[in-house]
Design an enzyme around this catalytic site. Structure first.
Site, mmCIF file in Angstrom:
data_model
loop_
_atom_site.group_PDB
_atom_site.id
_atom_site.type_symbol
_atom_site.label_atom_id
_atom_site.label_comp_id
_atom_site.label_asym_id
_atom_site.label_seq_id
_atom_site.Cartn_x
_atom_site.Cartn_y
_atom_site.Cartn_z
ATOM 1 N N GLY A 1 -119.793 -4.198 33.603
ATOM 2 C CA GLY A 1 -119.164 -4.175 34.912
ATOM 3 C C GLY A 1 -119.709 -3.046 35.751
ATOM 4 O O GLY A 1 -120.844 -2.596 35.557
ATOM 5 N N SER A 2 -118.895 -2.567 36.649
ATOM 6 C CA SER A 2 -119.351 -1.552 37.583
ATOM 7 C C SER A 2 -119.510 -0.204 36.899
ATOM 8 O O SER A 2 -118.861 0.088 35.886
ATOM 9 C CB SER A 2 -118.361 -1.414 38.746
ATOM 10 O OG SER A 2 -117.168 -0.773 38.312
ATOM 11 N N THR A 3 -120.366 0.635 37.472
ATOM 12 C CA THR A 3 -120.574 1.969 36.924
ATOM 13 C C THR A 3 -119.306 2.806 37.028
ATOM 14 O O THR A 3 -118.984 3.593 36.118
ATOM 15 C CB THR A 3 -121.746 2.653 37.648
ATOM 16 O OG1 THR A 3 -122.937 1.888 37.409
ATOM 17 C CG2 THR A 3 -121.966 4.061 37.138
ATOM 18 N N GLU B 1 -122.736 -1.780 29.719
ATOM 19 C CA GLU B 1 -123.838 -2.352 30.503
ATOM 20 C C GLU B 1 -123.331 -2.375 31.937
ATOM 21 O O GLU B 1 -122.420 -3.120 32.278
ATOM 22 C CB GLU B 1 -124.196 -3.748 29.986
ATOM 23 C CG GLU B 1 -125.523 -4.273 30.519
ATOM 24 C CD GLU B 1 -125.373 -4.971 31.863
ATOM 25 O OE1 GLU B 1 -125.808 -4.382 32.885
ATOM 26 O OE2 GLU B 1 -124.825 -6.079 31.891
ATOM 27 N N LYS C 1 -111.343 -10.064 27.007
ATOM 28 C CA LYS C 1 -110.627 -10.083 28.288
ATOM 29 C C LYS C 1 -111.567 -10.584 29.365
ATOM 30 O O LYS C 1 -112.402 -9.846 29.881
ATOM 31 C CB LYS C 1 -110.095 -8.699 28.678
ATOM 32 C CG LYS C 1 -109.106 -8.791 29.857
ATOM 33 C CD LYS C 1 -108.946 -7.490 30.609
ATOM 34 C CE LYS C 1 -110.037 -7.279 31.622
ATOM 35 N NZ LYS C 1 -110.010 -8.258 32.751
ATOM 36 N N CYS D 1 -126.672 -7.851 38.067
ATOM 37 C CA CYS D 1 -126.949 -6.420 37.942
ATOM 38 C C CYS D 1 -128.442 -6.138 37.850
ATOM 39 O O CYS D 1 -128.890 -5.036 38.147
ATOM 40 C CB CYS D 1 -126.227 -5.848 36.728
ATOM 41 S SG CYS D 1 -126.554 -6.723 35.189
ATOM 42 N N GLU E 1 -125.439 -0.413 44.901
ATOM 43 C CA GLU E 1 -125.503 -1.806 44.468
ATOM 44 C C GLU E 1 -124.639 -2.665 45.389
ATOM 45 O O GLU E 1 -123.422 -2.494 45.451
ATOM 46 C CB GLU E 1 -125.026 -1.925 43.019
ATOM 47 C CG GLU E 1 -125.233 -3.302 42.434
ATOM 48 C CD GLU E 1 -124.879 -3.371 40.964
ATOM 49 O OE1 GLU E 1 -125.576 -4.087 40.219
ATOM 50 O OE2 GLU E 1 -123.910 -2.700 40.543
ATOM 51 N N ALA F 1 -116.155 1.760 36.867
ATOM 52 C CA ALA F 1 -115.257 1.351 35.787
ATOM 53 C C ALA F 1 -115.803 1.798 34.436
ATOM 54 O O ALA F 1 -115.039 2.180 33.546
ATOM 55 C CB ALA F 1 -115.056 -0.158 35.811
ATOM 56 N N GLY F 2 -117.126 1.764 34.283
ATOM 57 C CA GLY F 2 -117.744 2.201 33.040
ATOM 58 C C GLY F 2 -117.473 3.666 32.746
ATOM 59 O O GLY F 2 -117.246 4.050 31.589
#
Length: 477
Positions: free
Chosen positions: A228-230, A250, A176, A284, A382, A232-233
């Site tokens: 992606g972002s923390t 990651e 995706k 990142c 970030e 979303a992680g």
């Protein structure tokens, strides 16, 4: 304009289930440069079914590592011949300066393909170990269907950190791409077909967050690989935890560059400019906290400001450009919001600020702050743009403390005339990657982070292990 009306599923270009589309907008001109279907949950279901069929009944997982490596090598050869085309496409769709696209956006994915193609030549599926009553066979098998969810900043780099080891392992993949950058994935699909990757091994469904969550939570998916972002992680980790689904993450970073008193500032700034400002600051691993001793603080601030001021801001297709636009208007507004936050927190704007350097395009002024303390938001969160914070430290122990005083632990650097002493500093900073007088990533070494920067490692042999299940078979006699 690059117009795509179909999705790549099951080795074919198929009509989407819905009628929605995604416009790809140039960050430089703010004009539409491409259009692809906006995948629906039904499209995801079809892609997962194709990947499932290819894994459960197709030839790919049943080939040897060496046989799969031959196919990966063919894909690498095609990539090598056309990497310039890939670099230009990524610059067009997300604004990365063409010099960086030619340096990293296309060559590093190629390096990964070459590494895993070479590793597969000698990688053994089984090994024998002594057991209590007789020999034990340790067998390596592919984890299954992989959902690879990738961001927009380095789309092919991140895609290949997942796809290359997954292919070698014998997995099948549903990719995706981010809605901002789907075009490079379409080009990759053409090359995959040309290389002879079997149908269903790679399937591509560009979509937004809601459909992405449907993919992540799909019962037909065995592993999720996300960058992606923390925030979303954390959501993805919770879904995978509920389902006991394999996951690698990651995530974000807020990396510190420690400049020791013996560092040669002129030479250090040449390398630090890439480490701190790569990809318009949308990386990142970017070294956005610059740590300088109070003994040389003003000198370092001046050197950093000079380094940033030397970067030409403008058209990312121009080889002279060092910093281009940000990927989207929302990103422009986000970064400008952080610049205002820094000013409100009492940090001093040494260079840049809120005046936009271009009338058109999603540009922000590359900005350097001095007088920053590590408890300020611009030092802790970030920003993902060309904004640097120069933070003073008392001594080297204090510098290490500040570097480690972060929820993140992805990258970092130290700059010194004594590389052995730099290694001593490197061993004390809790990050997954580090550099002494440089920063670089290699396809043969693991990449990932400590703390909130993620779970697991990509690249190197360690990256392959994340796509394998290990089976021990004991026998008597």
């Amino acid at each position: 304009m690059r117009q795509h009306d179909t999705l790549f599923i099951g080795g074919e270009w198929v009509a989407p289930a819905g009628t929605g589309t995604i416009d790809v907008i140039s960050p430089h001109t703010e004009e539409v440069v491409g259009r692809v279907p906006d995948s629906t949950a039904a499209d995801v279901d079809r892609a997962v079914a194709a990947a499932r069929e290819a894994f459960d009944h197709g030839p790919w997982p049943r080939m040897t590592f060496a046989e799969r490596a031959e196919v990966i090598a063919r894909l690498a050869a095609i990539y090598n011949e056309r990497q310039g085309e890939m670099a230009q496409l990524i610059t067009e769709e997300m604004g990365s300066p063409i010099t960086f696209s030619n340096l990293a956006q296309a060559p590093q994915p190629l390096e990964m393909l070459n590494f895993y193609a070479e590793l597969g030549k000698t990688f053994e599926q089984e090994e024998q170990r002594p057991g209590l009553f007789g020999p034990v066979t340790v067998r390596r098998e592919p984890v299954g269907v992989v959902a690879a969810v990738v961001p927009w900043n380095v789309p092919q780099f991140v895609t290949m950190t997942k796809l290359a080891p997954a292919l070698l392992a014998g997995c099948t993949v549903v990719l995706k791409p981010a809605p901002e950058t789907p075009l490079d994935a379409y080009l990759l699909a053409e090359w995959v077909v040309e290389a002879g990757v079997p149908a269903g091994v790679l399937n591509i469904v560009p979509a937004g967050r809601e459909v992405g969550e449907h993919l992540v939570s799909h019962p037909g998916v065995d592993k999720v690989a996300f960058t992606g972002s923390t925030a979303a992680g954390r959501r993805i980790a919770s879904i995978c935890g509920e389902q006991l689904k394999r996951v690698s993450l990651e995530l974000g970073g807020k990396s510190a560059a420690i400049i020791l008193d013996d560092a040669d500032l002129a030479s250090s700034m040449g390398f630090l400019s890439l480490a701190a400002l790569m990809n318009n600051g949308q990386a990142c691993v970017a070294q956005t906290r610059i740590l300088a001793s109070r003994n040389r603080y003003d000198e370092v601030v001046d050197a950093v400001a000079g380094m940033v001021a030397a970067q030409q801001v403008g058209d990312p297709a121009d080889p002279a450009t060092g910093i281009g636009p940000l990927v989207a208007k929302r990103q422009q507004e986000r970064v400008e919001g952080y610049i205002k936050i820094g000013m409100d927190e009492g940090a001093k704007v040494v260079l840049g600020g809120l005046d936009r350097p271009q009338d058109r395009g999603w540009y922000v002024a590359p900005t350097v702050f001095s007088g920053v303390t590590n408890d300020m938001r611009i030092a802790r969160e970030e920003i993902f743009g060309p904004v640097l914070a120069v933070i003073p430290y008392e001594d080297e122990a204090d510098a290490v403390r500040i570097a480690n005083d972060s929820e993140y632990g992805l990258a970092g650097t130290v700059w010194t005339a004594d590389t052995e002493h730099g290694m001593d500093i490197a061993r004390q900073v809790r990050t997954g990657t580090y550099g002494v007088n440089c920063y670089m990533l290699g396809a043969n070494t693991p990449f990932g982070g400590f703390k909130s920067s993620g779970i697991g490692r990509e690249l190197g042999p360690e990256g392959l292990s994340g796509y394998l299940e290990y089976k021990s078979i004991a026998r008597l006699g």
